[in-house]
Write an enzyme that holds these catalytic residues in place. Sequence first.
Site, mmCIF file in Angstrom:
data_model
loop_
_atom_site.group_PDB
_atom_site.id
_atom_site.type_symbol
_atom_site.label_atom_id
_atom_site.label_comp_id
_atom_site.label_asym_id
_atom_site.label_seq_id
_atom_site.Cartn_x
_atom_site.Cartn_y
_atom_site.Cartn_z
ATOM 1 N N ASP A 195 0.865 -1.174 0.000
ATOM 2 C CA ASP A 195 0.000 0.000 0.000
ATOM 3 C C ASP A 195 0.908 1.232 0.000
ATOM 4 O O ASP A 195 2.127 1.127 0.084
ATOM 5 C CB ASP A 195 -0.968 -0.025 1.186
ATOM 6 N N SER A 196 0.295 2.426 -0.078
ATOM 7 C CA SER A 196 1.107 3.629 -0.271
ATOM 8 C C SER A 196 1.642 4.184 1.043
ATOM 9 O O SER A 196 2.553 4.994 1.056
ATOM 10 C CB SER A 196 0.240 4.725 -0.895
ATOM 11 N N GLY A 197 1.034 3.737 2.143
ATOM 12 C CA GLY A 197 1.394 4.304 3.442
ATOM 13 C C GLY A 197 0.416 5.365 3.898
ATOM 14 O O GLY A 197 0.323 5.667 5.093
ATOM 15 N N GLY A 198 -0.359 5.909 2.974
ATOM 16 C CA GLY A 198 -1.248 7.018 3.312
ATOM 17 C C GLY A 198 -2.274 6.674 4.366
ATOM 18 O O GLY A 198 -2.465 7.406 5.339
ATOM 19 N N PHE A 199 -2.921 5.539 4.205
ATOM 20 C CA PHE A 199 -3.987 5.149 5.139
ATOM 21 C C PHE A 199 -3.433 5.016 6.554
ATOM 22 O O PHE A 199 -4.024 5.489 7.523
ATOM 23 C CB PHE A 199 -4.601 3.826 4.699
ATOM 24 N N ASP A 233 -2.859 8.416 -1.539
ATOM 25 C CA ASP A 233 -4.209 8.992 -1.606
ATOM 26 C C ASP A 233 -4.579 9.524 -0.223
ATOM 27 O O ASP A 233 -3.879 9.315 0.754
ATOM 28 C CB ASP A 233 -5.208 7.924 -2.042
ATOM 29 N N GLN A 273 -11.613 7.205 -4.768
ATOM 30 C CA GLN A 273 -12.129 7.742 -3.526
ATOM 31 C C GLN A 273 -13.516 8.330 -3.800
ATOM 32 O O GLN A 273 -14.110 8.047 -4.845
ATOM 33 C CB GLN A 273 -11.159 8.787 -2.943
ATOM 34 N N GLY A 285 -11.290 4.109 0.598
ATOM 35 C CA GLY A 285 -12.227 4.963 1.318
ATOM 36 C C GLY A 285 -13.466 4.243 1.806
ATOM 37 O O GLY A 285 -14.467 4.860 2.149
ATOM 38 N N ASP A 341 -7.940 -7.465 0.619
ATOM 39 C CA ASP A 341 -6.983 -7.656 1.717
ATOM 40 C C ASP A 341 -7.696 -7.278 3.000
ATOM 41 O O ASP A 341 -8.531 -6.359 2.990
ATOM 42 C CB ASP A 341 -5.741 -6.765 1.543
HETATM 43 C C1 LIG Z 1 -9.981 -1.714 7.084
HETATM 44 N N1 LIG Z 1 -10.526 -0.766 6.148
HETATM 45 C C2 LIG Z 1 -9.733 -0.128 5.244
HETATM 46 N N2 LIG Z 1 -10.178 0.828 4.409
HETATM 47 C C3 LIG Z 1 -9.112 1.253 3.689
HETATM 48 C C4 LIG Z 1 -8.992 2.259 2.733
HETATM 49 C C5 LIG Z 1 -7.743 2.509 2.184
HETATM 50 C C6 LIG Z 1 -7.630 3.635 1.199
HETATM 51 N N3 LIG Z 1 -6.414 3.908 0.718
HETATM 52 O O1 LIG Z 1 -8.624 4.278 0.875
HETATM 53 C C7 LIG Z 1 -6.633 1.763 2.556
HETATM 54 C C8 LIG Z 1 -6.748 0.753 3.514
HETATM 55 C C9 LIG Z 1 -7.995 0.510 4.081
HETATM 56 N N4 LIG Z 1 -8.411 -0.364 5.067
#
Ligand SMILES: CNc1nc2cc(C(N)=O)ccc2[nH]1
Length: 373
Positions: A93-97, A147, A190, A217, A267
């Site tokens: 993943d990008s790290g943003g979340f 994001d 998003q 999102g 995931d």
């Molecule tokens: C556990 N729920 C969850 N929603 C997510 C949204 C994102 C996202 N980048 O919008 C990333 C990881 C996420 N994990």
Amino acid sequence: MTETFQFKLLATDGAARRGEVSMPRGTVRTPAFMPVGTVGTVKAMYLDQVRDLGADIILGNTYHLMLRPGAERVARLGGLHELIRWPWPILTDSGGFQVMSLSGLRKLDEKGVTFKSHVDGALHHMSPERSIEIQGLLDSDIQMQLDECVALPASPDEIERAMELSLRWAERCKTAFGDQPGKAMFGIVQGGDVARLRERSAQALAGLDLKGYAIGGLAVGEPQAVMLDMIATTVPHLPADRPRYLMGVGTPDDILKSVARGIDMFDCVMPTRSGRHGLAFTRRGRINLRNARHAEDMRPLDEESSCPAARDYSRAYLHHLVRANESLGGMLLTWNNLSYYQDLMAGIRKAIEEGRFADFAAETQETWARGDL
Ligand SMILES: CNc1nc2cc(C(N)=O)ccc2[nH]1
């Protein structure tokens, strides 16, 4: 095995899709569940166990890995696959979340995010370009754009601001990623729970001609019905010949209902995190092994399972291990849960191939409802 990154649609059953995402490090059978390997390990598992359960790909978290051991260090050690001894595909993943959910977020603006590490309090700045650079240093096969994921509920104005920022960051990530034939950079749709913003985001990202698309999102506190509605709103605006990845989802029921709406990749920390907390996923539903009613129940979790953790250990023993907070309790339940999730995905793939996905989903949900745990 291919030198390029390709998605092949093999079969459809309604909106459900059976496909394959192939890249130099291997092929991912979809619909696919990606076990979460947060800090370079799927917690409480050996990675060859994870592979033996049928996982074609795992997820690595850029936020954690950039803080410890560090992206440049991972590169010096030969990349993430070499370091953790997982030679097959990895999505990062990008790290943003996690910057927004785990760190001391200090600033978010057009340039990127500035945050304090939860590890040592050090300040870090991550731009879209730096996120892609870090994922490249990790030698990630599928990289996610940076994001801004807004927690729900939120105002439409706030959701629109974050969605438009994420679109601009998607363009910057695409430029930073460049042309890497055997790898992919996925955009992230998003738009919160606002249909017109979801459509806008999906259409704009489709215009970037990316190799895959995530729906982000969601699973951020909204009811399942809202999540499913946003998936159904978004999917028609995404190109049919690219994989669709629903981030952070979900329970087995979420997965069945999202596959029915055209999702290919998932995931979630649910099977691993809940396993460490004493929860078992089984064909008959969920069992909380902390509950005293299991104290002298000599039955296994599932006598028909191919997984030793489900077939060879009594609920009484699992209850004891969980109550005693013994590591083996979390290990066995994680093993059981990931086995259940991969068996569910294998059943989904087969049902779509045979044109009986709706019946498979109904039968699976009915067995859960019957309980007789
Ligand atoms: C556990 N729920 C969850 N929603 C997510 C949204 C994102 C996202 N980048 O919008 C990333 C990881 C996420 N994990």
